[in-house]
Design a protein around this motif. Structure first.
Motif, mmCIF file in Angstrom:
data_model
loop_
_atom_site.group_PDB
_atom_site.id
_atom_site.type_symbol
_atom_site.label_atom_id
_atom_site.label_comp_id
_atom_site.label_asym_id
_atom_site.label_seq_id
_atom_site.Cartn_x
_atom_site.Cartn_y
_atom_site.Cartn_z
ATOM 1 N N VAL A 33 0.866 -1.185 0.000
ATOM 2 C CA VAL A 33 0.000 0.000 0.000
ATOM 3 C C VAL A 33 0.901 1.233 0.000
ATOM 4 O O VAL A 33 2.132 1.132 0.064
ATOM 5 C CB VAL A 33 -0.925 0.028 1.240
ATOM 6 N N THR A 34 0.278 2.402 -0.037
ATOM 7 C CA THR A 34 1.054 3.639 -0.025
ATOM 8 C C THR A 34 1.420 4.034 1.401
ATOM 9 O O THR A 34 0.811 3.554 2.382
ATOM 10 C CB THR A 34 0.253 4.775 -0.664
ATOM 11 N N LEU A 35 2.400 4.909 1.536
ATOM 12 C CA LEU A 35 2.797 5.414 2.843
ATOM 13 C C LEU A 35 1.645 6.170 3.500
ATOM 14 O O LEU A 35 1.458 6.110 4.722
ATOM 15 C CB LEU A 35 4.023 6.320 2.700
ATOM 16 N N ARG A 36 0.855 6.865 2.687
ATOM 17 C CA ARG A 36 -0.297 7.592 3.219
ATOM 18 C C ARG A 36 -1.304 6.632 3.849
ATOM 19 O O ARG A 36 -1.883 6.908 4.910
ATOM 20 C CB ARG A 36 -0.955 8.392 2.099
ATOM 21 N N THR A 37 -1.509 5.466 3.213
ATOM 22 C CA THR A 37 -2.417 4.463 3.763
ATOM 23 C C THR A 37 -1.895 3.927 5.092
ATOM 24 O O THR A 37 -2.668 3.699 6.038
ATOM 25 C CB THR A 37 -2.599 3.306 2.772
ATOM 26 N N ILE A 38 -0.587 3.718 5.175
ATOM 27 C CA ILE A 38 0.012 3.255 6.426
ATOM 28 C C ILE A 38 -0.261 4.259 7.541
ATOM 29 O O ILE A 38 -0.629 3.876 8.668
ATOM 30 C CB ILE A 38 1.527 3.033 6.260
ATOM 31 N N ARG A 39 -0.116 5.543 7.253
ATOM 32 C CA ARG A 39 -0.362 6.562 8.274
ATOM 33 C C ARG A 39 -1.809 6.536 8.745
ATOM 34 O O ARG A 39 -2.087 6.660 9.941
ATOM 35 C CB ARG A 39 0.004 7.940 7.706
ATOM 36 N N ARG A 40 -2.731 6.358 7.818
ATOM 37 C CA ARG A 40 -4.141 6.300 8.200
ATOM 38 C C ARG A 40 -4.423 5.054 9.055
ATOM 39 O O ARG A 40 -5.143 5.128 10.053
ATOM 40 C CB ARG A 40 -5.030 6.287 6.948
ATOM 41 N N ASP A 41 -3.834 3.914 8.670
ATOM 42 C CA ASP A 41 -4.051 2.681 9.441
ATOM 43 C C ASP A 41 -3.433 2.786 10.838
ATOM 44 O O ASP A 41 -3.993 2.255 11.809
ATOM 45 C CB ASP A 41 -3.461 1.483 8.701
ATOM 46 N N ILE A 42 -2.305 3.459 10.936
ATOM 47 C CA ILE A 42 -1.691 3.665 12.249
ATOM 48 C C ILE A 42 -2.625 4.498 13.129
ATOM 49 O O ILE A 42 -2.817 4.208 14.321
ATOM 50 C CB ILE A 42 -0.325 4.363 12.110
ATOM 51 N N ASP A 43 -3.207 5.529 12.557
ATOM 52 C CA ASP A 43 -4.151 6.357 13.314
ATOM 53 C C ASP A 43 -5.353 5.537 13.776
ATOM 54 O O ASP A 43 -5.844 5.708 14.902
ATOM 55 C CB ASP A 43 -4.625 7.535 12.461
ATOM 56 N N ARG A 44 -5.840 4.621 12.925
ATOM 57 C CA ARG A 44 -6.976 3.775 13.308
ATOM 58 C C ARG A 44 -6.596 2.841 14.450
ATOM 59 O O ARG A 44 -7.398 2.605 15.364
ATOM 60 C CB ARG A 44 -7.456 2.970 12.096
ATOM 61 N N LEU A 45 -5.394 2.291 14.408
ATOM 62 C CA LEU A 45 -4.938 1.428 15.511
ATOM 63 C C LEU A 45 -4.874 2.210 16.817
ATOM 64 O O LEU A 45 -5.245 1.704 17.876
ATOM 65 C CB LEU A 45 -3.565 0.829 15.187
ATOM 66 N N ARG A 46 -4.413 3.448 16.744
ATOM 67 C CA ARG A 46 -4.367 4.277 17.945
ATOM 68 C C ARG A 46 -5.766 4.539 18.490
ATOM 69 O O ARG A 46 -5.982 4.534 19.711
ATOM 70 C CB ARG A 46 -3.659 5.590 17.623
ATOM 71 N N GLU A 47 -6.732 4.762 17.585
ATOM 72 C CA GLU A 47 -8.110 4.985 18.009
ATOM 73 C C GLU A 47 -8.684 3.747 18.695
ATOM 74 O O GLU A 47 -9.538 3.855 19.578
ATOM 75 C CB GLU A 47 -8.975 5.351 16.802
ATOM 76 N N LEU A 48 -8.206 2.570 18.299
ATOM 77 C CA LEU A 48 -8.660 1.321 18.915
ATOM 78 C C LEU A 48 -7.940 1.013 20.223
ATOM 79 O O LEU A 48 -8.228 0.012 20.875
ATOM 80 C CB LEU A 48 -8.444 0.158 17.934
ATOM 81 N N GLY A 49 -6.985 1.871 20.596
ATOM 82 C CA GLY A 49 -6.324 1.704 21.882
ATOM 83 C C GLY A 49 -4.938 1.100 21.836
ATOM 84 O O GLY A 49 -4.329 0.865 22.880
#
Length: 340
Positions: A33-49
């Motif tokens: 995936v793109t680096l931008r997608t990785i950043r978004r997925d990292i943010d989602r993981l943080r939202e999940l705790g």
């Protein structure tokens, strides 16, 4: 939202759990995936705790930090079975781990799929918990965990070390690997003060502390850490030594004496030489019980070892004579347990 998002985030979380730090580019390449997608997925993981931290530096990256709660671990089938089996057997040489291992095993088995639970149950039926024959020195589990993390992350650590002579001192090392040589644990590390590779017994190591300083791994002067430990132990000076020619092939002698590599050398297909060394004469005596030695003129070693071997020999001979007398008098109880 992509239908593949849940699966991709699980794979991302799994990657973060397998290594200390990942760069964004590495994660993007692994997940295609793109680096931008990785950043978004990292943010989602943080939202999940999940406590995903961003690291600074020339490369930058991400790492899964320690959180207030233990996050779920993602294991494949082989990893889950391996951990379950390890929890059943990894109780020797580590202080106070038996009860903890049993509790962890119970939790793991509760969530295992039926197909994997059957595999673990089959192993347990064939190999019950080991009998704790050894009562020797044990290593602290928290110390092992800290050193294992330092080996993984190539992070310099400091600790206080007590030598065999009783002398203590502070050491600063670059950890390479932990090696279990039953019942002891050893740390293979590069001593930055003395600029040499060294071997440390973990049970003699106290107050370990990570420094936060990471280094480039050095080349070990051996094929692997286990070989290095075997070479160092074989070369270490000992109070008692014994050299003998044995009328048996080298493979048989190694198996029956549990000797370190290099202690047994072949002479021909039916003869080999045996070198034993130990600070405790009982250890040498126990190794000799499994083999027949050659002619007297081929046996050499520390003269002070002789009375220890003689005392053991007299004890065994006395026991044998007592059994013979009972047998002749028809006094055999026949209650012994047969050992294969």
């Amino acid at each position: 939202m992509s239908q593949d998002l849940p699966g991709r985030m699980l794979r991302l979380l799994s990657l973060l759990q397998t290594r200390r730090t990942w760069t964004g580019d590495e994660l993007a390449e692994r997940l295609d995936v793109t680096l931008r997608t990785i950043r978004r997925d990292i943010d989602r993981l943080r939202e999940l705790g999940y406590p995903v931290e961003g690291t600074t530096g020339t490369a930058g990256g991400y790492r899964l930090a320690a959180g207030a709660d233990l996050p779920p671990l993602l294991l494949d089938d082989e990893e889950a079975v391996a951990i379950a089996i390890a929890l059943r057997t990894a109780t020797r040489g580590v202080a106070g781990i038996e009860e903890t291992a049993v509790r962890a095993l119970a939790k793991l088995e509760q969530v295992l799929p039926i197909r994997l639970r059957h595999q673990v149950a089959t192993f347990q039926a064939a190999a019950p918990l080991p009998v704790p024959w050894s009562t020797g020195p044990t290593a602290d589990p928290s110390t092992l965990a800290l050193l294992a993390a330092a080996c993984r992350d190539h992070e310099t650590v400091t600790f206080t070390y007590r030598r065999g002579s009783g002398e203590t001192g502070r050491c600063r090392v670059e950890p390479h690997a932990l090696v279990a040589a039953d019942p002891l644990w050893y740390l293979v590390a590069y001593d930055t003060e003395h600029e040499e590779w060294r071997l440390f017994r973990v049970d003699r190591l106290t107050d370990p502390a990570p420094t936060g300083h990471r280094v480039t791994p050095r080349a070990l002067p051996a094929p692997d850490a286990a070989a290095y430990v075997a070479e160092r132990l074989a070369a270490a000076p000992a109070r008692y030594t014994l050299h003998a020619t044995v009328p048996a092939d080298a493979a048989t002698v190694r198996a029956r004496t549990y000797s370190l590599p290099g202690r047994v050398q072949p002479v021909d297909e039916t003869t080999s030489t045996l070198d034993l060394a130990a600070d405790n004469p009982r250890h040498i005596a126990e190794q000799l019980l499994g083999i027949n030695l050659g002619p007297d003129d081929t046996i050499h070693g520390t003269p002070e070892l002789a009375p220890h071997l003689e005392r053991l020999g007299r004890r065994l001979l006395r026991a044998a004579r007592a059994l013979t007398r009972h047998s002749e008098n028809g006094d055999s109880q026949g209650t012994g347990t047969r050992r294969e």
